[in-house]
Design an enzyme around this catalytic site. Sequence first.
Site, PDB file in Angstrom:
ATOM      1  N   TYR A   1      -7.255   4.297  -2.791  1.00 32.63           N
ATOM      2  CA  TYR A   1      -6.770   3.879  -1.478  1.00 32.63           C
ATOM      3  C   TYR A   1      -7.522   4.598  -0.357  1.00 32.63           C
ATOM      4  CZ  TYR A   1      -3.495   2.288   2.063  1.00 32.63           C
ATOM      5  OH  TYR A   1      -2.941   1.692   3.161  1.00 32.63           O
TER       6      TYR A   1
ATOM      7  N   ASP B   1       0.817  -1.224   0.000  1.00 34.22           N
ATOM      8  CA  ASP B   1       0.000   0.000   0.000  1.00 34.22           C
ATOM      9  C   ASP B   1       0.847   1.267   0.000  1.00 34.22           C
ATOM     10  OD1 ASP B   1      -2.302  -1.468  -0.044  1.00 34.22           O
ATOM     11  OD2 ASP B   1      -2.655  -1.387   2.101  1.00 34.22           O
TER      12      ASP B   1
END
Length: 877
Positions: free
Chosen positions: A295, A79
């Site tokens: 995200y 991420d």
Amino acid sequence: MPVVVVESPAKAKTINGYLGSDYTVLASYGHVRDLVGKDGSVDTDDWGMTWEVPADSKKRIKDIADALADDPNLILATDPDREGEAISWHLQEALLNRRGIKKDMPVSRVAFNAITKTAVQEAIANPREIDTPLVHAYLARRALDYLVGFNLSPVLWRKLPGAKSAGRVQSVSLRLIVEREMEIEAFDPREYWSVRAMLETPRGQTFEARLVALAGKKLDRFDLADATQAELAVQAVESRDLSVTSVEAKPGTRNPSPPFMTSTLQQEASRKFGMGAKAAMSTAQRLYEAGHITYMRTDGIDMASEAVHAARDAIADRYGKDYVPGSPRMYKNKAKNAQEAHECIRPTDMTKAAGDLRLEADQKKLYDLIWKRTLASQMEAARLERTTVTIADRDEQVELRATGQVVAFEGFMKVYTEGRDDETEASEDDKRLPAIHEGDAARKVAAYADETSDNQLVKAPSNAVLGQQSFTQPPPRYTEATLVKKMEELGIGRPSTYASILGTIVDRGYVRKEGNRLFPEDQGRLVTAFLSNYFRRYVGYDFTAGLEDELDQVSAGDANYKDVLGRFWRDFKAAVDETAELRITDVLEKINEVLEPHLFPDKGDGTDPRLCPRCEEGRLSMRTARSGGAFIGCGRYPECKYTRPFGPPGMEGEQTGEDRMLGVEPESGLEVWLKSGRFGPYVQLGEKTDENPKPKRSSLPKMWAPEALDLDRGLQLLSLPRQVGMHPEDGQPIETNLGRYGPYVMHKRPEDAKPVYANLADEEEVFTIGMNRAVEVLAEKRANPRGAGRQAAKALRDLGEHPENGGAMAVMEGRFGPYVKWEKVNATLPKDVSPEELTVAQAVELIDAKAAKKKPARKGAAKKPAAKKKPAAKKAG
């Protein structure tokens, strides 16, 4: 084939579909290393850290190393935030230690804000190295949390028995909840009244107006302070003819909210769906991994230019060009401590609404929220017309006002409006008003005849004017949404940590959730009181926010993380060392002082609120039970054994739910609980733990009301079986107890095979019977084993002789309820007849009916002939 590593299998599956068979995509299942869970894992001299690889992660690392054996091309695609950077760094370090990769082998780090084919392929084509400042920021936070946990928590265990843990950010968020509760408890409501009237235009349309001036004086909130003043105001409005003196309409606009970042998504999911922060983030994670949204852990509210244009195109296509503003809307983050500012949370494809995707129910709700908020953020402003109408009598002795609005153009409101933390925030401006013109007569209309309220009302005879009592309200308790909002305002914590912080303080029993409100538990109050007095700096809002600022500087590469750790540790270690000499009694007395308004509220009669109500000599103070819970006890213990549950006086009778703490057993220090089980209510000493697997219990007698049970009666039950003494003949113990069939006394002689049980007439005798009476009852039982068993029946009333057959009649109390006894006949009383109201005639009727049922059949009576059997049907064929 190059090896791409991501965190989760779901993310690996999506990315593998984009990259195809030319890449091997594997999942690390989150972090592959963690700090060793013991003291010394962080070296406070050089800030080295000792890591370990859990058993499950060893297999993941082996799989990655095996895949690299064929193609030593490692791409870390975790991420795009600090935590993701740390996972990539841990993976690289673990593979180096395992010799899965060599030191000189290049490792690519790629990051993408959305899992789409374009974004993934573009990231693969533009690799970078691991971001060292972000890793250092992670190491600093991890070390800080470790230092606080491994040094502050043991202080709590030693000085405040029962406390479970403290944390760098969790303790500050707990303090917010506790202090809000103390504000609510200390709040003194103030009475005020308002007056309303229902009016009608000449065209027959009704509207409501509020009294704003009386006798030429503008009314402030508390000017109508009681029912008398309100009644005079109602009469003044009722007795005057009213007309519209002015109508003022002002155009206005309302702009949309910016797109979501992590904290605002959590807040809105809580407001609109009651979805907790943890559930919201878990659902958003699944949407992100499936490629539907960008995200979800971000402080940013800006949107990529291509996404802005896509949103504007989608708005024009669905709602028309009138809803698209002339130029794109630009948003700038105003949140304190904003860092790692990725793009906002938005759909990856603006053209797809929730109905266009196959999603689970919770994902569908959250995606719909994100999609609507994103589109609304780029839509035209809503145009409103706010109207204020003034109504007065000819002499202007009374003046009323009505406000409302008309939506001239919906704009973004066609798609989405932001939720409110409290629906009472809705103002009068949200009302719609009919067409009203200056000079119109305003006739009063009966409308309040059926109006009801928990507070007092004053109505005019016409029911057209109403005065209503109100009280000022304390600040509302925090919800997850408002707590996240407050933490964000103060700069405490980071968006990615809010969900885990809230989960921690609930899981550890410091806070409970009722509906969507957060209530501090007693243990949470104690921990906050302790930390606020002995570690005040470290639960300070400014200090915690300032530390976040320093960590943000580390993330940006503007500060050295070891310097930040060194400064923190120097002062924190000194604060921990200062508590070494603290005595528990001193700590408890300090907490008594801090929590005195909560534990010992002033009665207002000049008496000491801490004076023991039983002995009237000792002073009450907080104590800790052996189980770790807290209670209030008398300072003259053991001379006075008064105790009550922790909390304000009277709470012992107000606790909700099936379990209720009655107090604390002074000798053992264990809590006494009233609980409910499959066989009914019972009292229990202490909680079930590994050290106390079978806590002592005692069932409540049927005649005892659970709601009336107090600590003294609970201790009486737990004292059973009670030893009356030793039998004077054989020296064996005589005991009393409560059994299945009621109260009894028990004794076993050495020569007896079994003990002798003799029923007692009254449950109270279990606690009061003396030796002489016990020996007498046991002797009667042994002399008449069958008859003695019936002695438990208690005579309630003597009815005199049977009027026809003679013999005494009496109303008795038996095991199964009251009954009439005459000779050998026992007739149960009907449920609708009480023993006190039973007449002699009714008693005779019941006895005769019972006696008739008991008469045997006459000898030689003809038997009913048996039914003849039908011949069996012949089988066909």
